[in-house]
Design an enzyme around this catalytic site. Structure first.
Site: not given
Length: 369
Positions: A53, A103, A281-282
């Site tokens: 690679l 390249y 709660p409630g």
């Protein structure tokens, strides 16, 4: 199996080695530009497979293209020959090998050298002309447009797109790695003389940038990218890998009152939305019904009761729920419903709705259970 990976610290090399280890390949020879050259002979003597690679793509001088992409390939193959090792050799080339530039010429020279080596020695040679590869760990502001766009947009840095209509052919790093590992089992995807990554995405620069901007905005509008689109799914994973390390988290807007809070978490265009409801709660919340909107409730902490009543009936149905037992309750259309916290601590409920909330069409009608 002993495996030699050149370019081990590069983008593809790092990802390949990580997955090889995941798959219990333990004898991996890692060779990079800072590795002692004397180790090349040792590795070439023992290896059973070579992933070549290593390469040069952004040199200071154009002559370095040929030196890095042809010269080192020649050194590698000479070392294998010297050690009478005819193991398979894979080389990463580029679609630019077809182009008339320094390249591309250096990559083509490396390909030709390997093909000649295969004919001379009988070694199996695998030449991959990769398109542009994207994914995590790719260096931004170097030679990858996708890495640069992801990094810069994530970091609020400028990007430059000269022509948004330009099309790119892109391969995702996981697809590349999967294909490379297939070669170890002789299952490479060969097309004529070359090998290819079977999954390639074609998309314009403008579309890529628009997607990445939408990923950044998704934190504000709580949207989820379209994961049914394979490219968008892969690009989103890539984008997240470039987030600044002090910005992995983000705040949500909590709608808080004396009853608790309600917070939208995720929204999708076609899979509804997810919210988090906290009740004191409630407290009882709800007492409404829907024509088409439907929901799923999952209490993950605390305990309570979900009540239902058909809008034309006096019969009340009750489902008792608790964070001690993960149980999803569907909220059918045509039933007015509420949820009451029966415990002495906050009750936390995950709520999914089949559509994102639309204030113009809320489809929500108040009616006591």
């Amino acid at each position: 199996m002993k495996i030699l990976v050149t370019g081990a610290k590069g983008f593809i090399g790092k990802n390949l080695i990580a997955e090889l280890r995941n798959r219990k390949y333990t004898e991996i020879f890692e060779y990079d530009r800072d590795t002692d050259l004397s180790l090349l002979d040792e590795y070439c003597k023992e290896t059973d497979f070579v992933f070549h690679l290593a390469g040069i793509n952004r040199p200071k001088e154009q002559s370095e293209f040929m030196e890095g992409n042809f010269g080192f390939t020649s050194d590698l193959l000479d070392s294998l020959k010297k050690n009478n090792n005819i193991c398979p050799v894979m080389i990463s080339s580029s679609i630019q090998a077809e182009l008339d530039n320094p390249y591309g010429e250096s990559k083509k020279a490396g390909e030709d050298l390997l093909f000649s080596y295969g004919e001379e020695t009988g070694s199996k040679v695998l030449v991959y002309r990769f398109p542009n590869v994207f994914g995590k760990w790719c260096r931004p502001n170097y030679n990858s447009a996708v890495a640069t766009f992801c990094h810069n947009i994530a970091h609020d840095m400028p990007i430059q797109v000269n022509d948004p209509s330009v099309e790119m052919n892109l391969a995702y790093i996981d697809d590349v790695v999967s294909e490379l590992i297939n070669t170890l089992e002789g299952k490479e995807n060969k097309v004529d003389s070359f090998c290819e990554v079977p999954v390639v995405h074609t998309i314009t620069l403008g579309e890529i940038v628009d997607l990445i901007h939408s990923f950044k905005k998704s934190r504000e509008d709580r949207s989820v990218p379209n994961m049914s689109d394979a490219f968008a799914k892969k690009l989103y994973s890539t984008y997240l890998s470039y987030l600044p390390e002090d910005q992995f988290s983000y705040d949500l807007k909590m709608n808080v009152d004396q009853r608790g809070s309600f917070t939208e978490f995720l929204k999708t265009p076609d899979r509804g939305q997810v919210s988090v409801n906290i009740s004191k709660p409630g407290i009882t919340k709800g007492n409404h019904w829907h024509h088409t909107k439907n929901e799923k409730f999952l209490v993950v902490s605390g305990k309570g009761v979900i009540r239902f009543r058909k809008i034309d009936s006096d019969e009340v149905l009750e489902y008792f729920v608790s964070g001690d037992k993960m149980e999803v309750v569907d909220i059918p259309t045509g039933y007015t419903h509420n949820i009451e916290n029966l415990g002495d601590t906050d009750m936390v409920t995950i709520m999914w709705a089949n559509e994102s909330f639309d204030p113009e069409k809320p489809d929500t009608y108040y009616l006591e259970v």
